[in-house]
Scaffold this motif. Structure first.
Motif, PDB file in Angstrom:
ATOM      1  N   UNK A  29      -7.073 -25.967 -37.077  1.00 24.99           N
ATOM      2  CA  UNK A  29      -7.499 -24.363 -36.816  1.00 24.99           C
ATOM      3  C   UNK A  29      -6.653 -23.481 -36.864  1.00 24.99           C
ATOM      4  N   UNK A  30      -5.092 -24.069 -37.283  1.00 31.71           N
ATOM      5  CA  UNK A  30      -4.154 -23.497 -38.037  1.00 31.71           C
ATOM      6  C   UNK A  30      -3.743 -23.310 -39.299  1.00 31.71           C
ATOM      7  N   UNK A  72     -13.496 -24.185 -47.871  1.00 35.23           N
ATOM      8  CA  UNK A  72     -12.688 -25.044 -47.370  1.00 35.23           C
ATOM      9  C   UNK A  72     -12.682 -24.493 -45.559  1.00 35.23           C
ATOM     10  N   UNK A  73     -11.742 -23.546 -45.644  1.00 33.62           N
ATOM     11  CA  UNK A  73     -11.758 -23.415 -44.352  1.00 33.62           C
ATOM     12  C   UNK A  73     -13.025 -23.490 -43.054  1.00 33.62           C
ATOM     13  N   UNK A  74     -13.968 -23.218 -43.744  1.00 32.56           N
ATOM     14  CA  UNK A  74     -15.700 -23.419 -42.426  1.00 32.56           C
ATOM     15  C   UNK A  74     -15.017 -24.754 -42.639  1.00 32.56           C
ATOM     16  N   UNK A  75     -15.124 -25.826 -43.683  1.00 39.72           N
ATOM     17  CA  UNK A  75     -15.223 -27.067 -43.427  1.00 39.72           C
ATOM     18  C   UNK A  75     -13.929 -27.665 -42.552  1.00 39.72           C
ATOM     19  N   UNK A  76     -12.681 -27.122 -42.535  1.00 40.04           N
ATOM     20  CA  UNK A  76     -12.002 -27.276 -41.621  1.00 40.04           C
ATOM     21  C   UNK A  76     -12.166 -26.766 -40.381  1.00 40.04           C
ATOM     22  N   UNK A  77     -12.649 -25.934 -40.049  1.00 35.17           N
ATOM     23  CA  UNK A  77     -13.584 -25.474 -39.253  1.00 35.17           C
ATOM     24  C   UNK A  77     -14.318 -25.703 -37.784  1.00 35.17           C
ATOM     25  N   UNK A  78     -15.293 -26.804 -39.075  1.00 37.73           N
ATOM     26  CA  UNK A  78     -16.471 -27.308 -38.409  1.00 37.73           C
ATOM     27  C   UNK A  78     -15.777 -28.996 -38.071  1.00 37.73           C
ATOM     28  N   UNK A  79     -15.337 -29.142 -39.348  1.00 35.87           N
ATOM     29  CA  UNK A  79     -14.352 -30.331 -38.323  1.00 35.87           C
ATOM     30  C   UNK A  79     -13.256 -30.525 -36.769  1.00 35.87           C
ATOM     31  N   UNK A  80     -12.743 -29.108 -36.453  1.00 28.77           N
ATOM     32  CA  UNK A  80     -12.056 -29.140 -35.662  1.00 28.77           C
ATOM     33  C   UNK A  80     -13.420 -28.481 -34.364  1.00 28.77           C
ATOM     34  N   UNK A  81     -13.949 -28.898 -34.229  1.00 32.56           N
ATOM     35  CA  UNK A  81     -15.372 -28.567 -33.401  1.00 32.56           C
ATOM     36  C   UNK A  81     -15.651 -29.915 -33.331  1.00 32.56           C
ATOM     37  N   UNK A  82     -15.739 -30.661 -34.370  1.00 30.48           N
ATOM     38  CA  UNK A  82     -16.435 -31.981 -34.334  1.00 30.48           C
ATOM     39  C   UNK A  82     -14.857 -32.544 -33.271  1.00 30.48           C
ATOM     40  N   UNK A  83     -14.078 -32.961 -33.284  1.00 31.45           N
ATOM     41  CA  UNK A  83     -13.179 -33.153 -32.703  1.00 31.45           C
ATOM     42  C   UNK A  83     -12.852 -32.608 -31.111  1.00 31.45           C
ATOM     43  N   UNK A  84     -13.096 -31.028 -31.139  1.00 29.84           N
ATOM     44  CA  UNK A  84     -13.491 -31.017 -30.257  1.00 29.84           C
ATOM     45  C   UNK A  84     -13.769 -31.775 -29.019  1.00 29.84           C
ATOM     46  N   UNK A  85     -15.733 -31.561 -29.119  1.00 32.84           N
ATOM     47  CA  UNK A  85     -16.699 -31.797 -28.957  1.00 32.84           C
ATOM     48  C   UNK A  85     -17.059 -33.390 -29.129  1.00 32.84           C
ATOM     49  N   UNK A  86     -15.992 -33.957 -29.156  1.00 30.84           N
ATOM     50  CA  UNK A  86     -15.688 -36.200 -29.697  1.00 30.84           C
ATOM     51  C   UNK A  86     -16.761 -36.499 -29.969  1.00 30.84           C
ATOM     52  N   UNK A  87     -17.363 -35.973 -31.128  1.00 34.99           N
ATOM     53  CA  UNK A  87     -18.282 -35.964 -32.364  1.00 34.99           C
ATOM     54  C   UNK A  87     -17.578 -37.129 -33.180  1.00 34.99           C
ATOM     55  N   UNK A  88     -16.180 -36.395 -33.506  1.00 32.67           N
ATOM     56  CA  UNK A  88     -15.321 -37.955 -34.689  1.00 32.67           C
ATOM     57  C   UNK A  88     -14.527 -37.424 -34.089  1.00 32.67           C
ATOM     58  N   UNK A  89     -13.452 -38.700 -34.171  1.00 24.41           N
ATOM     59  CA  UNK A  89     -12.365 -39.002 -33.793  1.00 24.41           C
ATOM     60  C   UNK A  89     -11.006 -39.456 -35.035  1.00 24.41           C
ATOM     61  N   UNK A  90     -10.302 -39.477 -34.445  1.00 25.68           N
ATOM     62  CA  UNK A  90      -9.058 -39.489 -35.670  1.00 25.68           C
ATOM     63  C   UNK A  90      -9.183 -41.397 -35.588  1.00 25.68           C
TER      64      UNK A  90
END
Length: 149
Positions: A29-30, A72-90
């Motif tokens: 996000x940053x 690219x920024x939209x993809x980053x935001x979508x990935x961040x949301x998926x990480x925050x909601x625990x839909x994807x993980x590291x």
């Protein structure tokens, strides 16, 4: 060492993994990291993330196109949301010359969510219990105080 001890360690690992996911989302996000690649595996794929903070470069659109940068920024935001909601993980890190990247994935990308585990610790714990119980006649109350230290 008891099952409670093992469970506490598993909870600690789960908490650490969650914290790493949140840090990764914050970096996305940053603008410190961004998508740099895609690893296609059998049944799914993993998104590779890197940036200046990890020794890589921030990807920008060709010819610094505003549309490409926005995508690219939209993809980053979508990935961040998926990480925050625990839909994807590291899921791992890839180390390269003077830089590294981290990979994220999850069921939405065809990869199951990994659960924290300590298979060797559990296996050794149960093996130790079996050997001691089978070959030695030891009062179990002696071991109650050892786990508390």
């Amino acid at each position: 060492m008891t099952n409670t001890y093992v469970d506490n360690n598993l909870q600690c690992i789960a908490s650490l993994q969650r914290d790493l996911n949140l840090v990764t989302a914050f970096l996305l996000l940053t603008g410190q990291i961004t998508v740099v690649g895609l690893f296609i595996t059998s049944g799914g794929f993993r998104v590779s993330l890197s940036g200046p903070i990890l020794g890589g470069e921030r990807i920008i659109g060709k010819y610094e196109s505003k549309f490409s940068n926005a995508v690219i920024d939209i993809i980053d935001v979508v990935l961040a949301i998926l990480l925050i909601t625990d839909q994807i993980r590291l899921t791992g890190a890839v180390i390269g010359p003077s830089r590294f990247s981290v990979n994220v994935s999850g069921p939405i990308f065809g990869v199951p969510l990994y659960q924290p585990t300590l298979p060797v610790l559990k296996q050794d714990y149960h093996f130790f219990q079996q050997i001691v119980s089978k070959h030695f006649n030891i009062d179990r109350s002696i071991f109650k105080n050892i786990g508390k230290e």
